[in-house]
Enzyme design. Structure first.
Site, PDB file in Angstrom:
ATOM      1  N   THR A   1      74.689  43.607 170.235  1.00 22.45           N
ATOM      2  CA  THR A   1      75.294  44.712 169.637  1.00 22.45           C
ATOM      3  C   THR A   1      74.234  45.579 169.184  1.00 22.45           C
ATOM      4  O   THR A   1      73.629  45.514 168.009  1.00 22.45           O
ATOM      5  CB  THR A   1      76.528  44.534 169.011  1.00 22.45           C
ATOM      6  OG1 THR A   1      77.387  43.606 169.452  1.00 22.45           O
ATOM      7  CG2 THR A   1      77.271  45.907 168.866  1.00 22.45           C
TER       8      THR A   1
ATOM      9  N   GLY B   1      74.286  43.424 176.287  1.00 20.37           N
ATOM     10  CA  GLY B   1      75.033  44.696 176.835  1.00 20.37           C
ATOM     11  C   GLY B   1      76.387  44.766 176.281  1.00 20.37           C
ATOM     12  O   GLY B   1      77.299  45.121 177.135  1.00 20.37           O
TER      13      GLY B   1
ATOM     14  N   ASP C   1      65.042  38.966 169.866  1.00 15.54           N
ATOM     15  CA  ASP C   1      65.755  39.279 170.992  1.00 15.54           C
ATOM     16  C   ASP C   1      64.730  39.401 172.315  1.00 15.54           C
ATOM     17  O   ASP C   1      63.881  40.274 172.022  1.00 15.54           O
ATOM     18  CB  ASP C   1      66.582  40.646 170.635  1.00 15.54           C
ATOM     19  CG  ASP C   1      67.471  40.894 171.985  1.00 15.54           C
ATOM     20  OD1 ASP C   1      67.952  42.162 171.910  1.00 15.54           O
ATOM     21  OD2 ASP C   1      67.931  40.069 172.665  1.00 15.54           O
TER      22      ASP C   1
HETATM   23  O1  LIG Z   1      72.177  43.313 174.820  1.00 17.40           O
HETATM   24  C1  LIG Z   1      71.775  44.022 174.008  1.00 17.40           C
HETATM   25  C2  LIG Z   1      72.772  44.920 173.217  1.00 17.40           C
HETATM   26  O2  LIG Z   1      73.172  45.807 174.408  1.00 17.40           O
HETATM   27  P1  LIG Z   1      73.870  47.046 173.981  1.00 17.40           P
HETATM   28  O3  LIG Z   1      72.999  48.171 174.579  1.00 17.40           O
HETATM   29  O4  LIG Z   1      75.164  47.080 174.958  1.00 17.40           O
HETATM   30  O5  LIG Z   1      74.158  47.269 172.466  1.00 17.40           O
HETATM   31  N1  LIG Z   1      70.640  43.611 173.351  1.00 17.40           N
HETATM   32  O6  LIG Z   1      69.645  42.540 173.632  1.00 17.40           O
HETATM   33  C3  LIG Z   1      70.001  44.616 172.417  1.00 17.40           C
HETATM   34  C4  LIG Z   1      68.715  45.224 172.853  1.00 17.40           C
HETATM   35  C5  LIG Z   1      68.939  45.844 174.135  1.00 17.40           C
HETATM   36  C6  LIG Z   1      68.816  47.215 173.924  1.00 17.40           C
HETATM   37  O7  LIG Z   1      70.200  48.039 173.797  1.00 17.40           O
HETATM   38 NA    NA Z   2      68.816  37.636 172.151  1.00 16.72          NA
HETATM   39 ZN   LIG Z   3      69.898  42.208 175.520  1.00 16.34          ZN
END
Ligand SMILES: O=C(COP(=O)(O)O)N(O)CCCCO
Ligand code: NA
Ligand SMILES: [Zn+2]
Length: 311
Positions: free
Chosen positions: A258, A215, A88
């Site tokens: 998530t 997000g 990610d």
């Molecule tokens: O887009 C997301 C997940 O977002 P969310 O913070 O809504 O769970 N991610 O890429 C996960 C890592 C980001 C820090 O949270």
């Molecule tokens: Na990703």
């Molecule tokens: Zn993200």
């Protein structure tokens, strides 16, 4: 089985459902997520940030990456549900290559903070290497609001659908994360929760490819309340309401990142257990409630996104 993320997402794209991509940093979150996937007979995308690679590898990202590959493959090879492992928000070339070397199913090259042509160049470089290694690639267009990678971009820069079509043609990226108004973390939306459905619809029409929502945590209030009962201070937390999330899936979102929701569930369970069990010191016991709550949030999300029974 351990699969390529693209296989999971192509099926989701065809059948208009979404698959959750859950972040992990340790064994306990992975166990809880896998239990949810087994219960719901759902494909799973496990994802790790670059920070998680450093954390697990005690400073060595390649060691961290290979630890995650071994853990996830062990579970995947022993189960009937398809499981993929994704890097990610890859921003650092060294980390992205380490993930490919270690055997990740897919990697994200996140150059969304760069001008379009630079984003295209960086993405093309990674696509060339990743595809040669049979690894699929995610990229992002537009910018999430809120804090992203320590850069607080108060205003999100929403995706330009025509730019998305050009970007995909130029880069041959496998799946795309269009910014439509979400932000990372537990404090989303300045005012009322609202996403730009129109842009999402246009990006889907113009690209017809699997799309990713970043997000996407809902910030489950039940978990927030439990955590706050036992000393947490999450005042003002707000996420993507379930009905809005479902709408994005109907409009073509296929991968739903998530992280925050699982963090909230885990800390709620941990705080509750520790408050009520002053004598316990067995880690297999004092993280039980935490893992149970993560499994619950995972199972509910798999149901909501429509990936249950799609394994
Ligand atoms: O887009 C997301 C997940 O977002 P969310 O913070 O809504 O769970 N991610 O890429 C996960 C890592 C980001 C820090 O949270
Ligand atoms: Na990703
Ligand atoms: Zn993200």
């Amino acid at each position: 089985p351990y699969v390529n993320t693209k296989d999971i997402l192509e099926k989701a794209n065809k059948e208009y459902y979404a698959v959750a991509a859950f972040n992990i940093n340790n064994l306990e979150f992975l166990q809880a997520i896998v239990e949810g996937g087994i219960e719901k007979k759902s494909p799973l995308i496990i994802e790790t940030s670059e920070g998680a690679m450093k954390y697990a590898g005690m400073g060595d990202p390649l060691r961290g990456a290979s630890l995650f590959v071994k853990m996830v493959r062990e579970f995947a090879d022993s189960l009937d549900i398809p499981i993929a492992l994704h890097l990610d928000h890859g921003k650092n070339f060294k980390y992205i290559i380490s993930a490919i070397k270690a055997g990740y199913s897919s990697v994200m090259i996140d150059a969304s903070d760069k001008p379009l042509e630079e984003n295209i160049k960086a993405t093309k470089d990674i696509v060339r290497i990743a595809h040669a290694a049979g690894v699929s690639v995610e990229a992002e267009l537009g910018k999430l609001a809120g804090i992203e990678d320590n850069v607080s971009s108060e205003e999100s820069v929403l995706v330009n659908p025509d730019e998305a079509k050009y970007f995909v043609e130029q880069t041959q990226v496998d799946f795309l994360a269009p910014a439509i108004g979400t932000s990372h973390g537990a404090f989303k939306f300045k005012g009322e929760a609202k996403l730009d459905y129109d842009r999402l619809k246009k990006v889907k029409e113009l690209t017809n490819m699997p799309l990713v929502l970043h997000g996407a945590s809902s910030v489950v209030q039940e978990m927030v309340e439990i955590a706050e009962n036992y000393g947490a201070d999450f005042g003002g937390s707000k996420g993507v309401p379930s009905d809005i999330l479902k709408e994005t899936v109907q409009l073509g979102i296929n991968k739903v990142n998530t992280d925050t929701d699982l963090r909230m569930a885990f800390i709620a369970g941990l705080r509750e257990f520790l408050h009520n069990n002053s004598k316990e010191f067995d880690p297999r016991k004092y993280m039980e409630t935490a893992k149970e709550y993560v499994k619950k949030v995972v199972s509910d999300r798999l149901e909501l996104l429509g990936s249950a029974n799609k394994a």
